[in-house]
Design a protein around this motif. Structure first.
Motif, short mmCIF file in Angstrom:
data_model
loop_
_atom_site.label_atom_id
_atom_site.label_comp_id
_atom_site.label_asym_id
_atom_site.label_seq_id
_atom_site.Cartn_x
_atom_site.Cartn_y
_atom_site.Cartn_z
N GLU A 152 7.74 32.28 -29.06
CA GLU A 152 6.49 32.71 -29.68
C GLU A 152 6.36 34.23 -29.58
O GLU A 152 6.63 34.82 -28.52
CB GLU A 152 5.29 32.06 -28.98
CG GLU A 152 5.21 30.56 -29.15
CD GLU A 152 4.81 30.17 -30.56
OE1 GLU A 152 3.81 30.70 -31.08
OE2 GLU A 152 5.52 29.33 -31.16
N LYS A 156 -5.30 29.47 -29.01
CA LYS A 156 -3.98 29.14 -29.56
C LYS A 156 -3.04 28.63 -28.48
O LYS A 156 -2.21 27.75 -28.74
CB LYS A 156 -3.39 30.38 -30.24
CG LYS A 156 -2.10 30.09 -30.99
CD LYS A 156 -1.61 31.31 -31.75
CE LYS A 156 -0.33 30.98 -32.53
NZ LYS A 156 0.18 32.15 -33.27
N TYR A 157 -3.14 29.19 -27.27
CA TYR A 157 -2.21 28.83 -26.20
C TYR A 157 -2.97 28.35 -24.97
O TYR A 157 -3.94 28.99 -24.54
CB TYR A 157 -1.34 30.03 -25.81
CG TYR A 157 -0.54 30.60 -26.95
CD1 TYR A 157 0.54 29.91 -27.49
CD2 TYR A 157 -0.88 31.84 -27.50
CE1 TYR A 157 1.27 30.43 -28.54
CE2 TYR A 157 -0.14 32.38 -28.55
CZ TYR A 157 0.93 31.67 -29.07
OH TYR A 157 1.65 32.18 -30.11
N TYR A 166 4.34 25.05 -35.11
CA TYR A 166 3.94 26.35 -34.57
C TYR A 166 4.53 27.53 -35.34
O TYR A 166 3.96 28.62 -35.29
CB TYR A 166 4.37 26.44 -33.10
CG TYR A 166 3.92 25.25 -32.28
CD1 TYR A 166 2.57 25.05 -32.01
CD2 TYR A 166 4.83 24.30 -31.81
CE1 TYR A 166 2.14 23.95 -31.27
CE2 TYR A 166 4.41 23.21 -31.07
CZ TYR A 166 3.07 23.03 -30.81
OH TYR A 166 2.65 21.94 -30.09
N ASN A 167 5.65 27.33 -36.02
CA ASN A 167 6.30 28.42 -36.73
C ASN A 167 6.81 27.91 -38.08
O ASN A 167 7.76 27.11 -38.12
CB ASN A 167 7.47 28.98 -35.91
CG ASN A 167 7.01 29.62 -34.61
OD1 ASN A 167 6.56 30.75 -34.58
ND2 ASN A 167 7.12 28.86 -33.52
N SER A 190 -2.06 23.43 -30.05
CA SER A 190 -3.23 24.05 -30.67
C SER A 190 -3.68 23.23 -31.88
O SER A 190 -2.90 22.51 -32.50
CB SER A 190 -2.91 25.48 -31.09
OG SER A 190 -1.75 25.53 -31.89
N LYS A 220 -4.62 21.93 -35.46
CA LYS A 220 -4.05 22.12 -36.79
C LYS A 220 -4.90 21.39 -37.83
O LYS A 220 -5.61 20.43 -37.51
CB LYS A 220 -2.62 21.56 -36.85
CG LYS A 220 -1.67 22.12 -35.80
CD LYS A 220 -1.39 23.59 -36.01
CE LYS A 220 -0.49 24.14 -34.91
NZ LYS A 220 -0.30 25.60 -35.01
#
Length: 398
Positions: free
Chosen positions: A109, A252-253, A343-344, A368, A370
């Motif tokens: 990340e 987010k984390y 996440y990505n 997180s 979504k």
């Protein structure tokens, strides 16, 4: 001798400090990575293959036991584990170590506003790592650094990060921990030279030490593209929001993953939060097999939730690691489903053998929150399995 299909792997275990059975821990698979065509697949790591959560957590306990047998007598420092496969085992090692230790795992990340210790991972299909180290007190003042991964082959990655740490916070001792250690005499000599150069001691702790000879006869590079069948089958989808108390970068984390560093008090708080939030995870059929599925680096906290359940729960995680699936007895990866990363964007993820066990229900853990539309692809994946109910567990309510 371990053999399957048209590859062979001869394994010679030269040290087994806890007198464990290698076959309880290890499978072998093949992949398309030209750097390394094979992969040692752990039966109990909770990554590629489903296992009991207690078996995964016991890996950390066993590594600490092997560490104590070496009589190193450390009592403070930092535990660093490598994303993505090593995140949970490193966290478990940290949990079972006695003393003033902090834990952090590397991450792929990219987080703005946090200083990173960047380094390169050797032999990996995805090599860029970040270590957001600034909140760690023991990295500056502690006497020891643990580096934890599932497998150590050359120790080059560990040497890369040791050089980085030694340049800013010099240590007298580094301890490299793993389930499997394949470091040969040539690389041991290189490490001895690094010890002299950096004025530090580098120790190895492992469950199995040895060497192997892997020969591929004729397994071609195969087309890894997968098409998920659009099956006209309805499954029940339930969305659950958990409150993990403390977050970083908005929500987010989760703080307690260790991505930005945690201490022993944080770990105690994490265990309390998991016990409290577990009450929100209601299993529909207590007599059936249930899967708790983590995602990418987010492995340890889903494992803790699986441990809290008293039902017939299995646990593993999605992964970036692409393995060739072959429908054949004796080969560990019989099916593969491809999904996009949660996440990505643009990063492929895989989940293995999802349709090979008769699960009735799955709890899919996402770090997180979504949008519900982002789960369409994985819902289609679950329609290709025996699972009738999918619980999508967001560990952030925002």
């Amino acid at each position: 001798m371990m053999s399957c299909l048209k590859f062979n792997c001869d394994i010679d275990i030269t040290d087994n400090p806890l007198d464990l059975n290698l076959n309880d821990y290890l499978e072998i698979a093949v992949r398309n990575n030209p750097k390394r065509r094979f992969l040692f697949v752990s039966k109990v790591l909770g990554k590629h293959l489903a296992c009991k959560a207690d078996d995964m957590d016991d890996l950390g306990k066993l590594i600490v036991e092997a560490y104590k047998k070496k009589n190193i007598n450390g009592n403070n420092g930092t535990v660093i584990s490598f994303a993505e496969t090593g995140t949970a085992i490193g966290h478990s090692v940290f949990n079972y170590l006695e003393g003033d230790y902090e834990f952090i795992h590397t991450t792929r990340e990219v987080v703005e506003g946090y200083k990173s210790l960047e380094f390169l991972e050797e032999h990996s299909h995805a090599t860029d790592h970040n270590l957001y180290f600034e909140n760690l007190e023991t990295l500056q003042s502690g006497e020891e650094v643990f580096l934890v991964d599932d497998e150590i082959t050359t120790a080059n990655t560990c040497v890369n990060i040791i050089r980085k740490i030694q340049s800013i916070y010099p240590k007298k001792r580094y301890t490299i921990c793993s389930i499997l250690n394949w470091v040969d005499s040539v690389n041991i000599e290189k490490i001895k030279k690094v010890e002299e150069e950096l004025d530090c001691k580098i120790e190895f702790v492992y469950l199995f030490k040895g060497n192997f000879d892997f020969v591929v006869d004729s397994i071609p590079v195969v087309d890894d593209s997968l098409e998920i069948k659009d099956i006209n089958r309805e499954i029940k989808v339930n969305f659950i929001d958990l409150d993990m108390d403390d977050y970083i970068d908005g929500q987010k984390y989760i703080k307690y993953t260790g991505r930005f560093g945690i201490n022993k008090k944080d770990q105690e708080r994490l265990v309390q939060v998991v016990k409290r939030e577990s009450d929100k995870l209601k299993i529909e059929n207590n007599d059936s097999d249930v899967l708790y599925l983590g995602t990418e680096e987010f492995m340890y906290i889903p494992m803790l939730f699986a441990k809290e359940s008293k039902n017939k729960v299995y646990y593993h995680s999605t992964t970036r690691s692409p393995i060739i699936e072959i429908e054949k007895d004796g080969y560990p990866i019989n099916s593969k489903f491809e999904i996009g990363s949660f996440y990505n964007k643009g990063i492929k993820n895989y989940v293995y053998n999802l349709d090979k066990k008769n699960y009735s229900e799955c709890f899919l853990f996402i770090e997180s929150k979504k949008d519900e539309s982002e789960f369409r692809d994985i819902i289609n994946v679950f329609k290709n399995t025996s699972i009738d109910k999918l619980n999508i567990v967001s560990c952030s309510a925002v």
